[in-house]
Structure formats: structure tokens, C-alpha cells
Design a protein around this motif. Structure first.
Motif, mmCIF file in Angstrom:
data_model
loop_
_atom_site.group_PDB
_atom_site.id
_atom_site.type_symbol
_atom_site.label_atom_id
_atom_site.label_comp_id
_atom_site.label_asym_id
_atom_site.label_seq_id
_atom_site.Cartn_x
_atom_site.Cartn_y
_atom_site.Cartn_z
ATOM 1 N N ILE A 91 0.855 -1.192 0.000
ATOM 2 C CA ILE A 91 0.000 0.000 0.000
ATOM 3 C C ILE A 91 0.886 1.235 0.000
ATOM 4 N N SER A 92 0.806 2.021 -1.063
ATOM 5 C CA SER A 92 1.662 3.202 -1.176
ATOM 6 C C SER A 92 0.912 4.512 -0.931
ATOM 7 N N GLN A 93 -0.408 4.460 -0.949
ATOM 8 C CA GLN A 93 -1.190 5.672 -0.676
ATOM 9 C C GLN A 93 -2.598 5.289 -0.249
ATOM 10 N N ILE A 94 -3.159 6.050 0.683
ATOM 11 C CA ILE A 94 -4.527 5.843 1.140
ATOM 12 C C ILE A 94 -5.225 7.194 1.220
ATOM 13 N N LYS A 95 -6.403 7.291 0.593
ATOM 14 C CA LYS A 95 -7.213 8.502 0.678
ATOM 15 C C LYS A 95 -8.622 8.111 1.120
ATOM 16 N N ARG A 96 -9.218 8.929 1.945
ATOM 17 C CA ARG A 96 -10.613 8.695 2.310
ATOM 18 C C ARG A 96 -11.506 9.449 1.332
ATOM 19 N N LEU A 97 -12.426 8.729 0.697
ATOM 20 C CA LEU A 97 -13.332 9.345 -0.270
ATOM 21 C C LEU A 97 -14.643 9.777 0.378
ATOM 22 N N THR A 98 -15.194 8.899 1.234
ATOM 23 C CA THR A 98 -16.416 9.211 1.974
ATOM 24 C C THR A 98 -16.267 8.596 3.367
ATOM 25 N N ALA A 99 -17.303 8.697 4.163
ATOM 26 C CA ALA A 99 -17.240 8.170 5.529
ATOM 27 C C ALA A 99 -16.957 6.675 5.560
ATOM 28 N N ASP A 100 -17.390 5.947 4.507
ATOM 29 C CA ASP A 100 -17.207 4.494 4.516
ATOM 30 C C ASP A 100 -16.443 3.967 3.302
ATOM 31 N N THR A 101 -15.769 4.836 2.565
ATOM 32 C CA THR A 101 -15.059 4.420 1.353
ATOM 33 C C THR A 101 -13.649 4.996 1.328
ATOM 34 N N LYS A 102 -12.681 4.125 1.031
ATOM 35 C CA LYS A 102 -11.289 4.547 0.918
ATOM 36 C C LYS A 102 -10.728 4.205 -0.459
ATOM 37 N N HIS A 103 -9.742 4.978 -0.856
ATOM 38 C CA HIS A 103 -9.080 4.849 -2.151
ATOM 39 C C HIS A 103 -7.629 4.442 -1.883
ATOM 40 N N PHE A 104 -7.266 3.228 -2.331
ATOM 41 C CA PHE A 104 -5.935 2.679 -2.080
ATOM 42 C C PHE A 104 -5.118 2.657 -3.370
ATOM 43 N N THR A 105 -3.858 3.057 -3.270
ATOM 44 C CA THR A 105 -2.902 2.878 -4.351
ATOM 45 C C THR A 105 -1.959 1.755 -3.950
ATOM 46 N N LEU A 106 -1.817 0.760 -4.830
ATOM 47 C CA LEU A 106 -1.017 -0.431 -4.548
ATOM 48 C C LEU A 106 0.114 -0.565 -5.563
ATOM 49 N N ARG A 107 1.206 -1.143 -5.119
ATOM 50 C CA ARG A 107 2.352 -1.378 -6.001
ATOM 51 C C ARG A 107 2.878 -2.790 -5.746
ATOM 52 N N PHE A 108 2.964 -3.586 -6.810
ATOM 53 C CA PHE A 108 3.509 -4.935 -6.655
ATOM 54 C C PHE A 108 4.954 -4.852 -6.161
ATOM 55 N N SER A 109 5.311 -5.748 -5.232
ATOM 56 C CA SER A 109 6.669 -5.763 -4.688
ATOM 57 C C SER A 109 7.687 -6.162 -5.742
ATOM 58 N N ASP A 110 7.298 -7.084 -6.611
ATOM 59 C CA ASP A 110 8.189 -7.594 -7.652
ATOM 60 C C ASP A 110 7.995 -6.790 -8.936
ATOM 61 N N LEU A 111 9.057 -6.225 -9.443
ATOM 62 C CA LEU A 111 8.989 -5.430 -10.665
ATOM 63 C C LEU A 111 8.387 -6.211 -11.821
#
Length: 273
Positions: free
Chosen positions: A12-32
Motif C-alpha cells: 500500500i503506497s497511498q490511502i485517501k478517504r473518499l467518503t465516511a465508509d469508502t477509501k481509495h488505495f494505491t497499490l504497487r507490486f513488490s516484484d517489478l
């Protein structure tokens, strides 16, 4: 023999809250190598796992050409999502996929596009919006009609002004609880000849089950053809690869034969919509 249920580690490289019950996650695979191989069609989904919890299917809300990372929007609705919401930057999750049948970019090029979404259904359509914004000359008129319960439930609202630079955006809310100056009413009220162009066009619909029949009826009434209306459908999926049969509907596996169906296909599958 390759294990089709094997997950790839993602951070998990970034987390944003969009609403009271919804989050926006940015993910990056560990292996290139996993980052380079990860590719998907619009509407396909991944299976996300957390240690100690069951897997959940999630649509990707970033464009396929975004290779360094990918994004998901998640509404808290069960034990796994509750566990996911407790994770922090740098924590790891498992990712399988992408799975299912999506929409090929070639099916959308040089056409007018009507995007109709409700609630969390905007998440996978954001992937299409991003792609279009980066390749605008490849498409005709693009319109988004999006509805939520109220202004606090609108997803990605901070991005609308940027989207409006390349597409027409028509947000609406079911109820005005104060401080809202936009449209009020169901998405079917906003779907009309002024907002959506049906000539040489495709429509893509994603939202809660209750909205599909009424939206499809409205789109057909506007002149859209069954074969040009795509529905992103969700069912209770457990494995994503057709083994568990939790998502079978009238002999069709939503995780394999879908989750994207044209209305021409969907209307022949009993109980699908």
C-alpha cells in the motif's frame, strides 16, 4: 503445475478517504516483474487478500497503462474490508488476477460513450475516464451521469473539475441535505438526449442492482441498442476462477463469463439483472 490461486504481494503506497465508509488505495507490486505483467481490460477485477481474512473481489479504478501502481476504491461492508481499512502505508496485501471478461479498448474507440454509474459503481468507470483523458482524440463525445444518495456520498468529487476538461460530467444526488447546488434526482432523470448521445455510441452501466433495469429501459428509449449497452455486474464471488460456483447464474459464471455483459447477453440469462 502453476497454482491459479497464488497471490502476488503488493504494498500500500497511498490511502485517501473518499467518503465516511469508502477509501481509495494505491497499490504497487513488490516484484517489478509483476508490475510489468499486470494488464487488464476495463471492468475486469482482482482478488485481494489480507492475512487472517477471506479474499474479496475488487474492480480496478486506474487506467491500464498506469504500470508503476494501480488503484482500488473500497467501501467498508464486511470483515475483510474492515481489516483492510485498518492497514497503513507500507502494509502488504495479496493480489490475484485480473479475472473475468472486460471491455476491450477497441470496442470504444472512435465512438460516443455514455457512462452511467451509481454509488461505488463509479470506481471501475474511473479507469475508463482516465484512459480517455490521456487519449482524448480516439473518442467521440463522452458523458458521465453519476448518482449518489447525497453530496457526502459522491466518490472522487475532487476530480470532477479535471474530468470536465475532457468529458461531460453530470453528478446528481437523491436528496439535498443542504449546501448542494447541483442536480437532484435519480440517474434516470438525468439520462436524456441533452446529456447522452446515442448515435454511433456505447453505454456502460455500473451501480447497485436496483438501478440496472430502469437505466437500461431509459437507454433503449433514447435509442441505444442492446448490443451496445454494457453492464458491469457483481455477484457473490469467492474464487474468481470458476471453481467455487458461488457466482453461477442460469449456467453462466459471472466471474468468468462476466462481470461485463452486453444487455443483448444479459437479457437471455435468467435472474442476472
Amino acid at each position: 503445475m502453476k497454482n491459479i490461486l497464488e497471490s502476488k504481494e503488493a504494498i500500500i503506497s497511498q490511502i485517501k478517504r473518499l467518503t465516511a465508509d469508502t477509501k481509495h488505495f494505491t497499490l504497487r507490486f513488490s516484484d517489478l516483474r509483476d508490475r510489468e505483467k499486470f494488464n487488464f481490460d476495463f471492468g475486469q477485477f482482482v482478488m485481494l487478500s489480507i492475512l487472517g481474512f477471506s479474499e474479496i473481489p475488487l474492480g480496478v479504478c486506474s487506467a491500464p497503462e498506469q504500470k508503476e501502481n494501480f488503484e482500488i476504491a473500497v467501501r467498508q461492508a464486511g470483515t475483510t474490508t474492515k481489516g483492510l481499512f485498518k492497514l497503513k502505508l507500507g502494509d502488504k496485501v495479496g493480489i490475484r488476477g485480473p479475472y473475468g471478461k472486460g471491455i476491450k479498448i477497441s470496442a470504444l474507440k472512435h465512438k460516443n460513450i455514455a457512462l452511467v454509474a451509481g454509488g461505488i459503481g463509479l470506481s471501475p468507470l474511473r479507469s475508463i475516464i482516465q484512459h480517455i483523458s490521456w487519449h482524448r482524440k480516439d473518442f467521440g463525445r463522452v458523458s458521465l451521469v453519476y448518482g449518489a444518495k447525497n453530496k457526502y456520498e459522491l466518490l472522487f468529487s475532487s476530480e470532477y473539475d479535471n474530468w470536465k476538461k475532457t468529458i461531460d460530467v453530470y453528478p446528481t444526488v437523491d436528496e439535498d441535505i443542504g449546501g448542494w447546488t447541483g442536480r437532484v434526482g435519480l440517474v434516470t432523470k438525468i439520462c436524456n438526449p441533452k446529456t447522452l448521445k446515442c448515435e454511433k455510441a456505447v453505454a456502460i452501466v455500473c451501480g447497485p442492482p436496483i438501478m440496472y433495469k430502469s437505466v437500461v429501459e431509459k437507454l433503449i428509449g433514447l435509442g441505444f441498442k442492446d448490443k451496445d449497452i454494457y453492464l458491469l455486474l457483481e455477484r457473490h464471488m469467492k474464487c474468481g476462477v470458476g471453481l467455487c460456483q458461488h457466482c453461477v447464474c442460469d449456467g453462466k459464471y459471472v466471474c468468468q463469463d462476466g462481470p461485463v455483459f452486453s444487455h443483448e447477453e444479459a437479457k437471455e440469462i435468467k435472474g442476472l439483472i
